[in-house]
Design an enzyme around this catalytic site. Structure first.
Site, PDB file in Angstrom:
ATOM      1  N   TYR A 143      17.580  -4.111   7.236  1.00  0.00           N
ATOM      2  CA  TYR A 143      17.835  -4.472   6.261  1.00  0.00           C
ATOM      3  C   TYR A 143      16.622  -3.093   5.184  1.00  0.00           C
ATOM      4  O   TYR A 143      16.429  -2.899   4.101  1.00  0.00           O
ATOM      5  CB  TYR A 143      17.785  -5.720   5.707  1.00  0.00           C
ATOM      6  CG  TYR A 143      17.462  -6.461   4.113  1.00  0.00           C
ATOM      7  CD1 TYR A 143      17.875  -5.099   2.774  1.00  0.00           C
ATOM      8  CD2 TYR A 143      17.376  -7.509   3.498  1.00  0.00           C
ATOM      9  CE1 TYR A 143      17.731  -5.785   1.582  1.00  0.00           C
ATOM     10  CE2 TYR A 143      16.881  -7.651   2.464  1.00  0.00           C
ATOM     11  CZ  TYR A 143      17.880  -6.935   1.573  1.00  0.00           C
ATOM     12  OH  TYR A 143      18.022  -7.627   0.407  1.00  0.00           O
ATOM     13  N   ARG A 147      22.355  -4.932   5.751  1.00  0.00           N
ATOM     14  CA  ARG A 147      21.886  -6.578   6.509  1.00  0.00           C
ATOM     15  C   ARG A 147      22.953  -7.422   6.803  1.00  0.00           C
ATOM     16  O   ARG A 147      21.986  -8.341   7.382  1.00  0.00           O
ATOM     17  CB  ARG A 147      20.988  -6.280   5.743  1.00  0.00           C
ATOM     18  CG  ARG A 147      22.298  -7.288   3.703  1.00  0.00           C
ATOM     19  CD  ARG A 147      20.813  -8.306   2.906  1.00  0.00           C
ATOM     20  NE  ARG A 147      21.672  -8.681   2.009  1.00  0.00           N
ATOM     21  CZ  ARG A 147      22.521  -8.565   0.691  1.00  0.00           C
ATOM     22  NH1 ARG A 147      22.117  -7.228   0.797  1.00  0.00           N
ATOM     23  NH2 ARG A 147      22.819  -9.018   0.421  1.00  0.00           N
ATOM     24  N   ARG A 189       0.919  -1.047  -0.033  1.00  0.00           N
ATOM     25  CA  ARG A 189       0.362  -0.053  -0.317  1.00  0.00           C
ATOM     26  C   ARG A 189       1.258   1.277   0.494  1.00  0.00           C
ATOM     27  O   ARG A 189       0.492   1.993  -0.753  1.00  0.00           O
ATOM     28  CB  ARG A 189      -0.863   0.216   1.175  1.00  0.00           C
ATOM     29  CG  ARG A 189      -1.606  -0.922   0.747  1.00  0.00           C
ATOM     30  CD  ARG A 189      -3.839  -1.280   1.980  1.00  0.00           C
ATOM     31  NE  ARG A 189      -2.296  -1.052   3.450  1.00  0.00           N
ATOM     32  CZ  ARG A 189      -2.495  -2.341   3.988  1.00  0.00           C
ATOM     33  NH1 ARG A 189      -2.846  -3.582   3.155  1.00  0.00           N
ATOM     34  NH2 ARG A 189      -2.134  -2.148   5.548  1.00  0.00           N
TER      35      ARG A 189
END
Lengths: 131, 131, 131
Positions: C94, C101, C28
């Site tokens: 990340y 990461r 979204r």
């Protein structure tokens, strides 16, 4: 061994296997050659059904077995059967249109929620009572 | 505990881990930076080997253990070793060309079919005999 | 049953479920509609956090339980808690940038290495002593 849970597990695994069988068939139908995984929304929805089922296997199967050991074999199997039914609804509806994927997804997610809550209550009870 | 099945499980998990180790190496070799997962067919085949092995882990490992508990630890372990061999063939041949991925795939799929049938027979037998 | 390992397993599964909840939210936020899984690097990193956690579930959970059965329930649970902490660090870092990461990934990978070595030693010891 919780035999009913074992039986439902094999059925769930065979169903998941079936969702993966649909991917090479959709590759041929929509002309998406391996290793590509995109390029046609009809193919991508079939692929996403398999992927989403895969994504939920490490949620569903361990919770199912923890529920079976800590709560009940028969109830675990009954909930597992509802999970499979929700997954079938999800597969059929998501294959038709992405917007239709909600209800089937909700059923199987609700089952996993019940399995998690039951397992947690059982585990914490066993720890509390030194069981 | 079915010790031989446990041993083969660890080897299968280490092999699967190895297929995932090849992905960052292929990222560097073919210049596909994370988080991208497409853009070069040589990279994509290495990525798909890992993904396909991942996709079969929730089929292989649960069926292997159900077979071990319901049929035989040693036979489960022997079938598991054949599965790993099929997976190695699949990895090597798919990395070379997508068209070569059939035989290794077929071996590991056939093993899972045997595991599923054996587990089902064992489970249904236990339910039928109240075992 | 190794109760502490069961408890940590449920927490790990709920954490993994949380990484999957972030994907529709990121869809979204960044306007990536299902079934698409690419098109915006911010979305792709959130998606890759879920995928990578999924990819490690069939490494972590089976090794955790083998370690619990062959070595120690409490130590398995303690290592499992560190794995979850490493996974949280990995998720947060990340999500910010792909280059960050490494450390969280390294922690959880190291835990799996310890689980694998412990399980292997336990399994081989049991086979050697006919346990």
């Amino acid at each position: 061994m919780p035999h009913w849970t074992a039986l439902v597990s094999v059925v769930a695994i065979l169903f998941y296997f079936y969702t993966s069988l649909r991917v090479p068939r959709a590759r041929r139908k929509y002309g998406i050659l391996a290793p590509a995984i995109s390029g046609n929304p009809d193919f991508e929805r079939v692929f996403r059904v398999q992927m989403n089922t895969l994504e939920w296997m490490p949620i569903f199967l361990p919770l199912l077995w923890l529920f079976a050991f800590y709560v009940s074999d028969v109830w675990a199997a009954a909930l597992g059967a509802i999970w499979i039914a929700g997954r079938v609804v999800y597969m059929v509806s998501y294959t038709q249109a992405a917007a239709k994927r909600g209800p089937g997804f909700g059923i199987q997610a609700a089952v996993c929620g019940v399995l998690a809550i039951g397992a947690l209550i059982g585990i914490i009870g066993s720890l509390a009572h030194g069981g």
